[in-house]
Scaffold this motif. Sequence first.
Motif, PDB file in Angstrom:
ATOM      1  N   ASN A 147     -18.330  54.284   1.882  1.00  0.00           N
ATOM      2  CA  ASN A 147     -17.138  54.447   1.052  1.00  0.00           C
ATOM      3  C   ASN A 147     -16.015  54.988   1.929  1.00  0.00           C
ATOM      4  O   ASN A 147     -16.258  55.462   3.040  1.00  0.00           O
ATOM      5  CB  ASN A 147     -17.417  55.425  -0.095  1.00  0.00           C
ATOM      6  CG  ASN A 147     -17.880  56.785   0.413  1.00  0.00           C
ATOM      7  OD1 ASN A 147     -19.007  56.923   0.867  1.00  0.00           O
ATOM      8  ND2 ASN A 147     -17.020  57.783   0.355  1.00  0.00           N
ATOM      9  N   ARG A 148     -14.807  54.925   1.428  1.00  0.00           N
ATOM     10  CA  ARG A 148     -13.701  55.543   2.147  1.00  0.00           C
ATOM     11  C   ARG A 148     -13.935  57.039   2.236  1.00  0.00           C
ATOM     12  O   ARG A 148     -14.449  57.669   1.312  1.00  0.00           O
ATOM     13  CB  ARG A 148     -12.379  55.254   1.428  1.00  0.00           C
ATOM     14  CG  ARG A 148     -11.977  53.774   1.440  1.00  0.00           C
ATOM     15  CD  ARG A 148     -11.387  53.349   2.761  1.00  0.00           C
ATOM     16  NE  ARG A 148     -10.027  53.856   2.949  1.00  0.00           N
ATOM     17  CZ  ARG A 148      -9.383  53.839   4.102  1.00  0.00           C
ATOM     18  NH1 ARG A 148      -9.978  53.379   5.192  1.00  0.00           N
ATOM     19  NH2 ARG A 148      -8.155  54.287   4.183  1.00  0.00           N
ATOM     20  N   SER A 163     -14.118  50.195  -2.408  1.00  0.00           N
ATOM     21  CA  SER A 163     -13.262  50.841  -1.410  1.00  0.00           C
ATOM     22  C   SER A 163     -13.312  50.199  -0.039  1.00  0.00           C
ATOM     23  O   SER A 163     -12.434  50.453   0.786  1.00  0.00           O
ATOM     24  CB  SER A 163     -13.621  52.330  -1.282  1.00  0.00           C
ATOM     25  OG  SER A 163     -14.917  52.497  -0.759  1.00  0.00           O
TER      26      SER A 163
END
Length: 310
Positions: A147-148, A163
Amino acid sequence: MSDKNLTEVLDADAQGIARAAAILDSGRLVAVPTETVYGLAARADSAEAVAKIYAAKGRPDFNPLIVHVRDIEQAGELAEISDAARSLAEQHWPGPLTLVLPCKPEAKLAGAVTAGLPTVALRAPAHPVMQALLEAVDFPLAAPSANRSGFISPTTACHVLASLDGRIDLVLDGGPTQAGVESTIVAVRADGSLEELRPGPVALAGAHRAEAGGVEAPGQLASHYAPGKPVRLNADHAETGEFLIGFGAVSGDCTLSAAGDLTEAASRLYDCLHRGAASEKQRIAIAPVPEEGIGIAINDRLRRAATPPD
């Protein structure tokens, strides 16, 4: 690959794993399920590949990565394995326990993996897809959550794409993960003492919690796992404009566990946060979760999610 996705998505079957192994061998990025959350994998022995993880996630370069290995033998190629560390690995590997150990000077690891620290974080995962991938390549895999940086961790392939679509090469879709929160991280010190750097699914008797200080392992930043909206903890009802995440007797727009089961709550935590983030409501409220068992890890994640970024 779906027309709507810029990142390739494949089932985590033999064909998908072979494709993932080829992508990793060429120094590119693959999101892969583990028993905790989806990880963003790259070959840990390549500076260029590891740099792509940091770029895709927007991860600060002082935050080290967990290296996933097949077994204790492969771990021993990278770190000094004391008797205390070996005992822990024999008891809990494969599984959701990460050990922070002294890194061997000759270890074939990209420098960014350890963020310049003298230690390396190692884990032998239990998920069959990640195990098959580690068997299919001849190098360890650096794999933080897919994920970011700073945002909600992913427990499904859709969460990954939310994301990172277009920023990574492949997602291996193995369905929802089971544990739902990231691994316990424990540093094994030279005197054999254990310091818990991040709570998780494995509780170790005798480990003492790390004091707030420098970052030695993932998950130690004050603001993390954030849904991009204000979060109110220990809520017994929703106020105007709030998406309520319930637990036990407190029902909500999404419920961690109506039965008050902490294991179920852990498995549903990030999915509920993703739902709250995607809702039209401006804020998120979360019911109280007992500070016991896996609830300690749940509350750790919730406190960090509720802390505004600097």
